[in-house]
Each structure stands twice: as C-alpha cells, then as structure tokens.
Design a protein around this motif. Structure first.
Motif, mmCIF file in Angstrom:
data_model
loop_
_atom_site.group_PDB
_atom_site.id
_atom_site.type_symbol
_atom_site.label_atom_id
_atom_site.label_comp_id
_atom_site.label_asym_id
_atom_site.label_seq_id
_atom_site.Cartn_x
_atom_site.Cartn_y
_atom_site.Cartn_z
ATOM 1 N N GLU A 261 0.832 -1.206 0.000
ATOM 2 C CA GLU A 261 0.000 0.000 0.000
ATOM 3 C C GLU A 261 0.864 1.252 0.000
ATOM 4 O O GLU A 261 1.252 1.765 1.048
ATOM 5 N N MET A 262 1.197 1.739 -1.211
ATOM 6 C CA MET A 262 1.958 2.984 -1.358
ATOM 7 C C MET A 262 1.178 3.942 -2.243
ATOM 8 O O MET A 262 0.431 3.524 -3.123
ATOM 9 N N GLU A 263 1.393 5.228 -2.048
ATOM 10 C CA GLU A 263 0.555 6.243 -2.681
ATOM 11 C C GLU A 263 0.759 6.347 -4.189
ATOM 12 O O GLU A 263 -0.197 6.337 -4.960
ATOM 13 N N HIS A 264 2.000 6.450 -4.646
ATOM 14 C CA HIS A 264 2.245 6.732 -6.070
ATOM 15 C C HIS A 264 2.191 5.470 -6.927
ATOM 16 O O HIS A 264 1.558 5.445 -7.979
ATOM 17 N N MET A 265 2.856 4.430 -6.508
ATOM 18 C CA MET A 265 2.846 3.158 -7.226
ATOM 19 C C MET A 265 2.793 2.047 -6.192
ATOM 20 O O MET A 265 3.681 1.930 -5.359
ATOM 21 N N ASP A 266 1.738 1.235 -6.234
ATOM 22 C CA ASP A 266 1.625 0.203 -5.206
ATOM 23 C C ASP A 266 2.615 -0.935 -5.463
ATOM 24 O O ASP A 266 3.261 -1.009 -6.511
#
Length: 240
Positions: free
Chosen positions: A58-63
């Motif tokens: 779960e990451m904002e720019h690229m999961d």
C-alpha cells in the motif's frame, strides 16, 4: 554480500527493517548492502538489481503489485517479500513470484524467520543425477547443471547445460518423466526449462535464461508458468 532493497512510504518501517537486518548480520556472519526507497517509482528508476526486496503493497504513487510487475520485466529471480497491513494478498503475491509476505506491525522473529528461509532457498542446490542416452552411450547428468531441453526431432533433444550443448537421443516426454516437476517446466511442446535458471519473461511469450538463450512460452501457459515459479519458493518455505 547480499544486496537488499526496502521500499516503503513510511520511513520508520525502512528504519525498523534495517535495524532488524543489521542485527541479523551480526548474529549470522553475513554482510548486507541495504538501500531504502520511498515508492515503487523510485525503486524502478534506480535500475539496480537486488538479491532481496522488501516491498510495501500500500503505497501512494505506485503500489507494490505494480512495482513488482515492473521488476519482473527484467528480473525473474530476485526474492520479493511483501510488506502489508492485510493478510489477504497472498494469491496476488504468487502471480509476481513473491517469496513471502510479512504483516505490519513487523515482528522481529517473523522477519528473521523469513531471512533464514531466504538463505536456505538461495543456497539450495540439487545434486539429483539421471541417466540420458547420448552418442557415447548413457551418461550421468546433474540436473542442477541443465538450463533447458529443446526437441530438434522426435528422438533428438538438445540439452543446454552450464558446460555447453549435448545431443540426447530420447523422447522429450520420456526425459520429462524423469525430471522433478517442481524444478522443471514444459513451456510448450518441444521445450522444458529449469526454473532455477529463468532470468526473466519478455513480452509474455519469451523466457530469457541466465545463459542468455531464450525459450518460447505458449501464451496459454503464461499464468501457470508464473505460478510455477512462485510455487517453487512456497514449497521451500513449507519445507517440502
């Protein structure tokens, strides 16, 4: 030296994993090079190859799944360990040949267990030997030295090994029956690859081997092939 990437948008997670890994270094006489990244874009842009990647899902720019797909375009063998707050991602993890995943909050015992499994899988070497018919008669073949088999004719198989090519005068189906199916996979009629020597998958149809050769993959077998790569790692974790 083992080169490790930690990719997480939480700097505290990167610091925590790094601390655990440094303790593992001291207790196991190994050396790590550890690099931290804050998102999948940054990891891919580094253009670096790693032995092991801890990858947040779960990451904002690229999961993590998108990042892993990008990684697998040029490296089919790096060990990927997902970091997640949820435990329901295992099936998707398998599709990108993930080694394992650990859940947050991260427990030191869990991470150290994954590291032990990593080293066990990394250093596992098969010494299985089978007999195959060549022009000089039957010879003993170490399966861990075979890259792949390719059928040039019904009873003429080209065996690509670490020492060169050898002509085998047997049916490919008979050879395949002698092989460990967790290590070898029939990519299409006429070719069998050693999963240990797969480097990457190109354009969904071409398997690039570590020796630079390529083997065709039937388009209908893409998903099964990737799962097969994944199952090799999962079986090691289960001790099978």
């Amino acid at each position: 030296m083992v080169k490790i990437a930690i990719c997480d948008d939480d700097i505290n997670i990167i610091k925590e994993i790094s601390q655990f890994l440094h303790e593992y270094e001291k207790n196991n006489s190994v050396t790590f090079e550890i690099l931290g990244f804050h998102d999948g874009d940054e990891l891919l842009a580094s253009n670096q190859k790693f032995d092991l990647i801890f990858l947040d899902i779960e990451m904002e720019h690229m999961d993590g799944f998108e990042a892993a797909n990008g990684i697998r375009e040029f490296d089919m063998n790096v060990f990927i360990v997902y970091i997640t707050s949820h435990s329901g991602h295992f099936e998707r993890a398998l599709k990108v040949h993930a080694f394992e995943y650990i859940t947050k909050p991260i427990k030191q015992e869990r991470l150290l267990g994954v590291m032990n499994d990593f080293f066990a899988a990394r250093h596992d070497v098969s010494e299985t030997i089978i007999q195959l018919l060549t022009s000089d008669g039957f010879v003993n073949v170490k399966l861990n030295e075979v890259y792949y088999f390719f059928a040039e004719a019904k009873k003429k198989i080209l065996m690509h090994t670490v020492d060169g090519n050898v002509a085998i005068f047997e049916n490919l189906a008979d050879i395949y029956n002698k092989l460990d199916k967790t290590q070898f996979y029939m990519t299409k009629r006429g070719s069998v690859v050693n999963l240990r020597y797969v480097k990457r998958l190109k354009n969904d149809r071409i398997i690039i081997m570590k020796d630079g050769d390529w083997v065709a993959l039937a388009i209908t077998k893409k998903e099964e092939f990737i799962k097969k790569l994944s199952s090799v790692m999962v079986d090691k974790l289960k001790g099978q």
